[in-house]
Design a protein around this motif. Structure first.
Motif, mmCIF file in Angstrom:
data_model
loop_
_atom_site.group_PDB
_atom_site.id
_atom_site.type_symbol
_atom_site.label_atom_id
_atom_site.label_comp_id
_atom_site.label_asym_id
_atom_site.label_seq_id
_atom_site.Cartn_x
_atom_site.Cartn_y
_atom_site.Cartn_z
ATOM 1 N N GLY A 193 0.797 -1.214 0.000
ATOM 2 C CA GLY A 193 0.000 0.000 0.000
ATOM 3 C C GLY A 193 0.834 1.269 0.000
ATOM 4 N N SER A 194 2.119 1.172 0.343
ATOM 5 C CA SER A 194 3.034 2.310 0.273
ATOM 6 C C SER A 194 3.857 2.273 -1.010
ATOM 7 N N LEU A 195 4.170 1.066 -1.471
ATOM 8 C CA LEU A 195 5.012 0.919 -2.661
ATOM 9 C C LEU A 195 4.317 1.435 -3.907
ATOM 10 N N LEU A 196 3.047 1.099 -4.072
ATOM 11 C CA LEU A 196 2.365 1.466 -5.311
ATOM 12 C C LEU A 196 2.264 2.983 -5.505
ATOM 13 N N PRO A 197 1.874 3.763 -4.488
ATOM 14 C CA PRO A 197 1.892 5.224 -4.687
ATOM 15 C C PRO A 197 3.289 5.744 -5.022
ATOM 16 N N TRP A 198 4.315 5.156 -4.412
ATOM 17 C CA TRP A 198 5.684 5.578 -4.697
ATOM 18 C C TRP A 198 6.046 5.254 -6.147
ATOM 19 N N TRP A 210 4.031 4.986 -8.693
ATOM 20 C CA TRP A 210 3.332 5.892 -9.601
ATOM 21 C C TRP A 210 3.984 7.271 -9.584
ATOM 22 N N GLN A 211 4.449 7.703 -8.409
ATOM 23 C CA GLN A 211 5.118 8.991 -8.337
ATOM 24 C C GLN A 211 6.399 8.996 -9.165
ATOM 25 N N GLN A 212 7.113 7.869 -9.184
ATOM 26 C CA GLN A 212 8.315 7.785 -10.025
ATOM 27 C C GLN A 212 7.955 7.930 -11.494
ATOM 28 N N ARG A 213 6.806 7.380 -11.893
ATOM 29 C CA ARG A 213 6.341 7.547 -13.268
ATOM 30 C C ARG A 213 6.060 9.017 -13.556
ATOM 31 N N VAL A 214 5.429 9.691 -12.615
ATOM 32 C CA VAL A 214 5.138 11.110 -12.804
ATOM 33 C C VAL A 214 6.434 11.902 -12.939
ATOM 34 N N GLY A 265 0.028 16.607 -8.312
ATOM 35 C CA GLY A 265 -0.901 17.173 -9.289
ATOM 36 C C GLY A 265 -0.279 18.314 -10.074
ATOM 37 N N LEU A 266 0.508 19.154 -9.407
ATOM 38 C CA LEU A 266 1.194 20.240 -10.105
ATOM 39 C C LEU A 266 2.205 19.702 -11.107
ATOM 40 N N VAL A 267 2.946 18.663 -10.723
ATOM 41 C CA VAL A 267 3.931 18.085 -11.636
ATOM 42 C C VAL A 267 3.241 17.486 -12.862
ATOM 43 N N ARG A 268 2.083 16.861 -12.655
ATOM 44 C CA ARG A 268 1.347 16.311 -13.791
ATOM 45 C C ARG A 268 0.918 17.421 -14.758
ATOM 46 N N ARG A 269 0.533 18.577 -14.227
ATOM 47 C CA ARG A 269 0.209 19.709 -15.100
ATOM 48 C C ARG A 269 1.417 20.082 -15.965
ATOM 49 N N VAL A 270 2.578 20.142 -15.321
ATOM 50 C CA VAL A 270 3.794 20.477 -16.063
ATOM 51 C C VAL A 270 4.070 19.412 -17.125
ATOM 52 N N ASN A 271 3.881 18.150 -16.767
ATOM 53 C CA ASN A 271 4.135 17.075 -17.723
ATOM 54 C C ASN A 271 3.239 17.186 -18.953
ATOM 55 N N ARG A 272 1.972 17.524 -18.732
ATOM 56 C CA ARG A 272 1.072 17.682 -19.875
ATOM 57 C C ARG A 272 1.527 18.824 -20.775
#
Length: 612
Positions: A148-153, A155-159, A258-265
């Protein structure tokens, strides 16, 4: 999350119910054991490496070799694994690995610790090479994070690598996708699949020499404690103590991600290159965001929603039972590993906090683009990549184009043949757009010439200049926006400029100047065609900056008020990069976080095109 038990061979008694089987305490490894730590990444593991690297001599005195001189052993282990290792480099030969192994063999009765999380990505052949090289004394340890901690981490690496998709969709696939036979469908890298790692190493060295340390995010001391016990070290030697905690990047909160995802888009739309993304966004904007400690962000970390938390906890309990039943040494925080993750109480982030975070990210991008570190903590490079003055051959007359137009004609006048690299400067602020053997076309924003010193530098660097001014009815507002690129913080109603004085000052420098309306494209094209250098007028006008864009630039300027920036740095990175990116507006972009994303993407795009 992928099925953690599907491939664990049922060789032991697994009759106990999930979570009933006790987690054993760690045991001391035999003298001369070679403990190979292969992952998973964890902040506690980083602390262990830092402590071991800083206390090599003390460890050796206590019977443990931490070979080499680096923080970890990725250089040596990647040489043994080969090109499939994420850390592999072509210049790393087996000699690097041989040197590490020789250092260990100099102390045959001492235990050794080798640590590199990239080993988890190796295949069976590479794993057998480790077994052959280190012999029968090889023990493999895997540090496992709660699912439950690994998966959010993950996904964050993907972001942080540029991914912009929604978390919920990715998490759904990660939790519900049970069949790993189709590797293309998996969203979780194989090196994070504990079952795959355990099966591989159990088959090669046997279950008794495979160890799993269950980490506890709430108690970072658990992992160092287990390593100290296995290596027979006194308590505390592998604890971080006073080591710099800022060396371990913290996880981003939900709002920050969420802010980083905006930048990525925005970066994807702008076509930002990979190297520019890493330099400006990951190592600039995101690094600054992580260091922004006073944002008041109470949005909380990324978590697994309750509908998945219980499911993952059940899988974790089943995995532990199966691993222990098969004779694998499982130690550490069993209760934590097998319990559901709980979402912390979080409140909505205020608009002021979001703006503060956006300014911090934009400031970090500006600093990184200029080669000044995360937050202007380094001096400007010498020679400066932007400050290269054009050579003055003194052949023919120069044309100085001064833009006073709100529609920014200066952005549309371009060389017919694109060229690589940042344009050369004239007088520190004007840019050579194109040149021939007999003449140069030099462009400058009108506001840069209001300063008498800058104006004198520009005209002194020109050869008998003919001045062409493009202007429109909004010239005063255009000058204000140009002033923002040079550090202005006041709003337009509070700002004023004497346009007549500017024209008079230009007339003092040359009697040969003309004014062309910005909407008279035929006259502009005729002027470009008459110039010896190859020039063209690109189609379309830039989108005008909106209120959120202008407010964000003013707030950025306020944050940079005490930071020394040369005029050409401001014009290039803030004026052309950030404000140019903002003008690439899309429908629906209406707030300062959106403005920030487009600004950072604009800076990164210029870096990727080698214009910064």
């Amino acid at each position: 999350m992928p099925n953690e038990t599907a491939n664990v061979p049922p060789t032991g008694d697994a009759t106990a119910g999930p979570g009933d089987r006790a987690i054993a305490a760690a045991s001391v490894l035999p003298e001369g054991a070679r403990l190979l730590h292969i992952g998973q990444p964890d902040a506690a593991v980083v602390d262990i490496r830092k402590a071991a690297a800083a206390r090599r001599e003390v460890l050796l005195e206590n019977g443990v070799v931490y070979p080499g001189a680096d923080l970890d052993h990725s250089a040596a282990t990647s040489a043994l694994i080969g090109p499939s290792s994420p850390a592999w480099r072509a210049n790393r030969t087996l000699a690097v690995w041989d040197a590490l192994r020789s250092e260990i063999e100099m102390h045959p009765r001492k235990r050794a610790l080798i640590s590199d999380e990239h080993i988890a990505a190796c295949d069976d052949d590479a794993a057998r090479r480790f077994a052959d090289e280190l012999g029968g004394r090889l023990h493999v340890v895997i540090t496992a994070r709660r699912p439950g901690s690994l998966l959010p981490w993950l996904w964050q690496q993907r972001v942080l690598s540029g991914h912009a998709g929604p978390y919920a969709k990715w998490l759904s696939r990660a939790v519900e996708l049970e069949d790993r036979s189709d590797k293309r469908r998996s969203v979780v890298p194989e090196e994070y699949d504990l079952a795959t790692q355990i099966v591989r190493w159990t088959r090669i060295i046997g279950p008794a020499q495979v160890h799993v340390v269950l980490a506890d995010a709430d108690n970072p001391a658990v992992v160092p404690d287990m390593f100290e016990t296995m290596l027979g070290l006194p308590a505390g030697l592998l604890q971080p103590d006073a080591l710099n905690e800022n060396d371990v990047p913290r996880a981003l909160t939900s709002a920050e991600t969420g802010l980083v995802r905006r930048v990525n888009r925005a970066a994807r739309r702008a076509g930002v290159r990979r190297d520019a993304y890493d330099r400006v966004i990951r190592n600039g904007a995101v690094a600054a965001l992580r260091g922004h400690g006073d944002s008041g962000d109470c949005s909380g970390p990324l978590v697994v929603p309750p509908k998945y938390a219980a499911q993952l906890a059940s899988k974790a309990r089943t995995f532990v039972d199966a691993a222990v039943a098969n004779g694998i040494d499982v130690v550490g925080a069993g209760d934590h590993f097998q319990s559901p993750t709980a979402a912390p109480a979080a409140s909505r982030l205020s608009a002021e906090d979001r703006v503060a975070m956006a300014v911090s990210m934009l400031r970090g991008a500006v600093s990184a683009a200029l080669g000044r570190g995360v937050d202007f903590d380094r001096a400007a490079p010498d020679p400066h990549p932007l400050g290269q003055e054009a050579r003055d051959a003194r052949r023919g007359r120069d044309v100085l184009h001064i833009d006073l137009s709100f529609t920014r004609v200066i952005d549309r006048i371009r060389p017919s043949t694109p060229r690589a690299g940042a344009p050369a400067l004239v007088g520190g602020v004007a840019r050579v757009v194109a040149s021939s053997r007999t003449a140069r076309w030099v462009g400058v924003e009108g506001y840069a010439l209001i300063d008498p010193g800058l104006r004198e530098c520009v005209f002194r660097a020109l050869n008998d200049p003919m001045v062409i001014i493009t202007a429109d009815a909004d010239a005063e507002r255009a000058l204000w926006e140009q002033a923002l690129a040079l550090g202005e913080t006041r709003g337009f109603p509070d700002w004023s400029v004497d346009g007549d004085a500017l024209f008079a000052a230009i007339a003092d420098q040359t009697a040969d100047f003309s004014v062309i309306r910005s909407d008279d494209e035929d006259a502009i094209r005729k002027t470009l065609q008459d110039h010896p250098a190859p020039l063209r007028l690109a189609p379309g006008n830039s989108h005008p900056l909106k209120q959120p864009d202008l407010l964000l630039i003013r707030e950025l300027n306020e944050s940079l008020a005490d930071t020394f920036l040369r005029p050409f740095e401001r014009l290039a990175v803030i004026g052309t990069g950030a404000m140019g990116g903002m003008r690439a507006r899309r429908s629906g972009d209406t707030n300062r976080p959106d403005s920030m994303a487009r600004a950072i993407a604009g800076i990164a795009a210029m870096v990727g095109d080698h214009l910064l």
